[in-house]
Design an enzyme around this catalytic site. Structure first.
Site, PDB file in Angstrom:
ATOM      1  N   SER A 107      -1.064   2.594  -4.614  1.00  0.00           N
ATOM      2  CA  SER A 107      -1.967   1.537  -5.047  1.00  0.00           C
ATOM      3  C   SER A 107      -1.388   0.162  -4.688  1.00  0.00           C
ATOM      4  O   SER A 107      -1.133  -0.118  -3.527  1.00  0.00           O
ATOM      5  CB  SER A 107      -2.226   1.682  -6.551  1.00  0.00           C
ATOM      6  OG  SER A 107      -3.229   0.816  -6.992  1.00  0.00           O
ATOM      7  N   HIS A 132      -5.872   3.340  -2.335  1.00  0.00           N
ATOM      8  CA  HIS A 132      -7.202   3.598  -2.894  1.00  0.00           C
ATOM      9  C   HIS A 132      -7.855   2.269  -3.247  1.00  0.00           C
ATOM     10  O   HIS A 132      -7.256   1.214  -3.082  1.00  0.00           O
ATOM     11  CB  HIS A 132      -7.137   4.536  -4.113  1.00  0.00           C
ATOM     12  CG  HIS A 132      -6.408   3.972  -5.298  1.00  0.00           C
ATOM     13  ND1 HIS A 132      -6.218   4.671  -6.470  1.00  0.00           N
ATOM     14  CD2 HIS A 132      -5.805   2.766  -5.515  1.00  0.00           C
ATOM     15  CE1 HIS A 132      -5.548   3.946  -7.334  1.00  0.00           C
ATOM     16  NE2 HIS A 132      -5.294   2.787  -6.789  1.00  0.00           N
TER      17      HIS A 132
END
Length: 203
Positions: A107, A132
């Site tokens: 992330s 993501h």
């Protein structure tokens, strides 16, 4: 899950003793490594951690603006705003910031990994990288939820654009690949452009 008190965690941090002309001097291991221009970004990216990382980056710039800084990352990600504070400082300061993934960079951790100086972004062989889209969960009045949804879409577009610049991937590829959790090995991260190389040993 039970969390150990901070005093216990601090007691587990090794101390390094150095001999100087004035006698012995002891440092915790992280402070000693900071003298070598090494910073550790470990754990959840949040405001307190970001402030510490930013302060260390600015300190090392003031110490020597022409020497590289080495940022070791082992993080599951976290707050976008906290991460952007670190990212913007990395771009703002004069020294090149070399990033190294140890363990995982997921992330916002992956975003910071990719944001290192060009040619100086690395993964260790068994590390994992995950990209993501930003996560959001909001409660409240419908109008407030709509405002937050619009904000997170704006953040998503901004992060995707920046990731495209750092990786060299087309924006539509980044948008597709960040739609869901996308895990990569160190080699795959290098092929994707998130890092420049996989290093097993010091040169």
């Amino acid at each position: 899950m039970h969390k150990a008190p901070e005093s216990v965690l601090n007691a587990l941090v090794p101390m390094v003793v150095e001999q100087t002309a004035k006698g012995e001097r002891s440092y915790d291991i992280y402070s000693r490594l900071l003298k070598e221009r090494v910073i550790f970004l470990v754990g959840q990216v949040e405001e307190h951690m970001a402030n510490l990382i930013v302060a260390q980056l600015l300190f090392l710039e003031s110490e020597s603006p022409d020497k590289d800084i080495y940022l070791y990352i082992n993080s599951p990600g976290g707050s976008v705003t906290a991460g952007m504070a670190i990212y913007d400082t990395m771009q703002f300061i004069k020294p090149n910031v070399s990033t190294v993934c140890i363990g995982q960079a997921a992330s916002m951790g992956a975003f910071l990994l990719a944001g290192g100086a060009e040619g100086k972004r690395h993964c260790l062989p068994n590390s994992r990288v995950m990209i993501h889209q930003p996560l959001g969960g909001f409660q409240g009045q419908a109008s407030d939820i709509a405002i937050h949804a619009q904000e997170i879409l704006g953040i998503k577009n901004k992060l995707n654009t920046m990731l495209a610049e750092h990786t060299g991937q087309p924006l539509e590829v980044i948008e597709r690949d960040t739609d869901r959790d996308n895990f990569m090995s160190a080699t795959e991260a290098a092929e994707y452009g998130l890092v420049d190389s996989v290093i097993a040993k010091r040169g």
